[in-house]
Design a protein around this motif. Sequence first.
Motif, PDB file in Angstrom:
ATOM      1  N   TYR A 152      10.802 114.420  39.751  1.00 56.23           N
ATOM      2  CA  TYR A 152       9.668 113.622  40.234  1.00 56.23           C
ATOM      3  C   TYR A 152       9.079 114.265  41.490  1.00 56.23           C
ATOM      4  O   TYR A 152       7.876 114.508  41.587  1.00 56.23           O
ATOM      5  CB  TYR A 152      10.214 112.222  40.529  1.00 56.23           C
ATOM      6  N   VAL A 173       7.283 103.873  44.032  1.00 54.33           N
ATOM      7  CA  VAL A 173       7.105 105.038  43.162  1.00 54.33           C
ATOM      8  C   VAL A 173       6.133 104.682  42.033  1.00 54.33           C
ATOM      9  O   VAL A 173       5.867 103.498  41.771  1.00 54.33           O
ATOM     10  CB  VAL A 173       8.452 105.487  42.530  1.00 54.33           C
ATOM     11  N   VAL A 203       5.748 104.906  38.055  1.00 54.52           N
ATOM     12  CA  VAL A 203       6.570 105.127  36.858  1.00 54.52           C
ATOM     13  C   VAL A 203       5.661 105.550  35.718  1.00 54.52           C
ATOM     14  O   VAL A 203       4.705 104.844  35.385  1.00 54.52           O
ATOM     15  CB  VAL A 203       7.322 103.841  36.442  1.00 54.52           C
ATOM     16  N   GLU A 249      12.865 100.642  35.701  1.00 54.42           N
ATOM     17  CA  GLU A 249      13.746 101.404  36.591  1.00 54.42           C
ATOM     18  C   GLU A 249      14.531 102.469  35.817  1.00 54.42           C
ATOM     19  O   GLU A 249      14.693 103.608  36.275  1.00 54.42           O
ATOM     20  CB  GLU A 249      14.697 100.449  37.330  1.00 54.42           C
ATOM     21  N   ASN A 263      13.527 103.856  33.068  1.00 50.40           N
ATOM     22  CA  ASN A 263      12.511 104.852  32.724  1.00 50.40           C
ATOM     23  C   ASN A 263      12.295 105.813  33.902  1.00 50.40           C
ATOM     24  O   ASN A 263      12.315 107.036  33.762  1.00 50.40           O
ATOM     25  CB  ASN A 263      11.213 104.114  32.381  1.00 50.40           C
ATOM     26  N   PHE A 264      12.123 105.230  35.076  1.00 52.85           N
ATOM     27  CA  PHE A 264      11.847 106.050  36.257  1.00 52.85           C
ATOM     28  C   PHE A 264      12.978 107.040  36.533  1.00 52.85           C
ATOM     29  O   PHE A 264      12.764 108.240  36.711  1.00 52.85           O
ATOM     30  CB  PHE A 264      11.601 105.178  37.493  1.00 52.85           C
ATOM     31  N   TYR A 265      14.198 106.520  36.557  1.00 50.55           N
ATOM     32  CA  TYR A 265      15.306 107.411  36.911  1.00 50.55           C
ATOM     33  C   TYR A 265      15.580 108.448  35.819  1.00 50.55           C
ATOM     34  O   TYR A 265      15.954 109.582  36.119  1.00 50.55           O
ATOM     35  CB  TYR A 265      16.566 106.612  37.262  1.00 50.55           C
ATOM     36  N   ASP A 277      13.373 109.915  33.998  1.00 53.64           N
ATOM     37  CA  ASP A 277      12.391 110.982  34.222  1.00 53.64           C
ATOM     38  C   ASP A 277      12.738 111.802  35.463  1.00 53.64           C
ATOM     39  O   ASP A 277      12.720 113.033  35.441  1.00 53.64           O
ATOM     40  CB  ASP A 277      10.975 110.405  34.393  1.00 53.64           C
TER      41      ASP A 277
END
Lengths: 712, 65
Positions: free
Chosen positions: A164, A351, A353, A378, A380-382, A384
């Motif tokens: 990211y 952040v 997402v 969350e 999904n975010f982590y 990626d």
Amino acid sequence: MEQIHLKEIKSVSYEKAEIKKGYTDQSLRVNLDSNDIIINPIQEKIKNKFIGGKGYDLWLMWNAVSGDTKWNDPENAICISSGPLGGTPGYPGGGKSIVTSISPLTGAPIDSNVGGYFGPYKKFSGFDVIQVDGKAKENTIVLIDGIENKIKIFEAKDLPTDSYELSKVLTRHFDETKPVNVSVVTAGPGAAHTFFGCLNFSWWDAGRKMVRYKQAGRGGIGTVFADKKLKAIVARFGAVSMKSNNPADLDALKLVTKTHAKEIHELDPKQNRMALVGTIHLVPIMNDHDCLPVHNFKFGSHPESRVIGEEVYEHIFDKGFDGCWKGCAVACAHGVKDFSPFTGPYRGKKVFVDGPEYETVAGCGSNLGIFDAQTILEINFYCDAYGLDTISVGTSLGFVMECFENNQITKEHTGGMDLSFGSRFNALEIIHQMARGEGFGAIVGKGIRKMKEIFAKDFGADMAFMQDIGMESKGLEFSEYITKESLAQQGGYGLALKGPQHDEAWLIFLDMVHNFMPTFENKAEALHWFPMFRTWFALCGLCKLPWNDIVPEDNKNNPEPAKVVKHIGWYADFFSAVTGRKTSSDDLISMSEAVYNFQRIFNLKMGYGTRQHDALPYRAVGPVTVEEYESRQKRYDGQLKEKYGLDITGMDSTDKVAALRKKREEQYELLKDAVYERRGWNKNGIPTVKTVKRLGIDFPEVMEVLKKNGVV
Amino acid sequence: MIEVDDKKITWSEHMTVSSLLKNLEDVESCAVVRLNGRLVSSPDFSETKIPDNSRIQLLPLVAGG
Ligand code: SF4
């Protein structure tokens, strides 16, 4: 901006190849052992046979590896290509990259089709395809600079660890004033510590003025990337226009682009509203048709699924243009602004997402019993940021949770964590552990096939039960659809070349809901035609969604509505306009058929690619447990009596599970026979000499592989 | 009166999605409709009543991911 240190260790200037009719006719090879940078011409006969995209990737891969090559051997290559049509601004879905490598999960070639600007930028910089092989000693970044006409290799220090942040920093580093000129490919810490690392491909969101991402998710190509100590591959290029591909007929290209884009603008709001909700409309639809994976694919629906469907995400998605390719009218790559994670290194920070898409909601939501839109965001975010494939994460965690609930594994093995379905905090903790390569997460990160071995050997778990419920085939975790009531889609998964991903065929509705393909021959025909046509998108550098997710209003009058014949005609026009090769709709199928069969033989070269490797876990075919059977008893009882003519009086549920299993497994084997025959393969699932000759892929090395496997 | 894909159709009491589709042509591949903004799938067609003044969109064949 964080201070990063890049030491240039190699720089080569090159003369940019002129693009002719969608092709540069050059490949670029970067060897990380020697830091050699090699530019090779692509021969006409290779171009005619392999077309581009995945075809070029596979040809280079075939020549790079031997049958003994393992995923972490230096000669394993990562190939990234566009295709002749890739990089057409305004054509819906006209800018994908196709990535291949030998997969850590399957040991065979894997391919992933991904958005972002990298593929087109690389092509316009002078290379149809890039091959990276060898292994660097230090963290390395490769730059393809199509503005300065230079290829550079850097040793890198003090880089942000996650994908990211890294893409953001590198975008600014390589073009501070025009970040839109840069696209970055990165992996992340999770890719280094698991077998299902993904790659993030970036694109510049001009409206929001920020870097966005799409993922080449499947099969662990990010893991190979990290193993090579590659931190990033960067492409830099300037303005792109319809002329960039130097098309054979610019007017025809403009016309077909405008026609397709106009239809999407008009019809998407009346159909699936992808510009508003992306693929999330599928969540309630799959749930209502009993096809949404719930609790490790045990069930197909759940009353709480409404809270993770389009009604919720539509309001959470940030409004704005979300095309992962320039001017894509579908613009379905949505995201969520100012999300504040409640765990991990970004806890409490804000952040953006990128996502979620249907697969992530289904795999990391309903399949884990997590009916909470925020937790899915969350995860999904982590995934990626860490460079983890959300599909493999979701399907693997579903397997773990079912093993936990069945006492196949206990808190003793999980580091004290309760991993029952619905344990959202512990699911997140496993993901953080995967990124660090620590604890039980390090085991989960090896994927289902390896977990089965470890659980049986080290924890005494029941291998037969795990074989039935572990949703992997060929070593790859299933994508997120329940297939129990669709024999055709069982084939769509089991007979897919790389493993159970639905990009080859998605036949659930045609088969299960509409019963458009009642016979084995009908199903075999579909399992020939759809994989061939869908392969064509990967040859040309295109996204499949605009083909059949928005369809012409008169499509329903066509005798074969699923093929969306009008659009196929447009794709043939598109191909003709760019390449100058007069092309009909049927030609598109024959282009793909050669590459498709070549990939099957590539599997064979690597020690796979036969009937036994097309096996499915029984969970994909029918109810494994009494609990599953009884949850849909009326349906299954009815089938035993009416479809199979059995007298079930006196049978208990265990007997019925066994009787149904026998029948369904027989059906799947019969399906294999029918599909192999239609594809021109022998009973063992190997293309025959006649097929290989008909398709013109009877190269000596191909014939050698066939001969070694008894096909003469 | 209801509106089905921009066409006006006379509403009747007890009208369901199933009964509506029975009277329309070329709808064999329709497995999902949007009824006043809400998705309704084929297993629920026969139980889903259509209120008067509804707007209905017949969604095309579901194509998957
Ligand atoms: S249809 Fe969606 S995924 Fe495909 S290129 Fe367009 S925005 Fe990207």
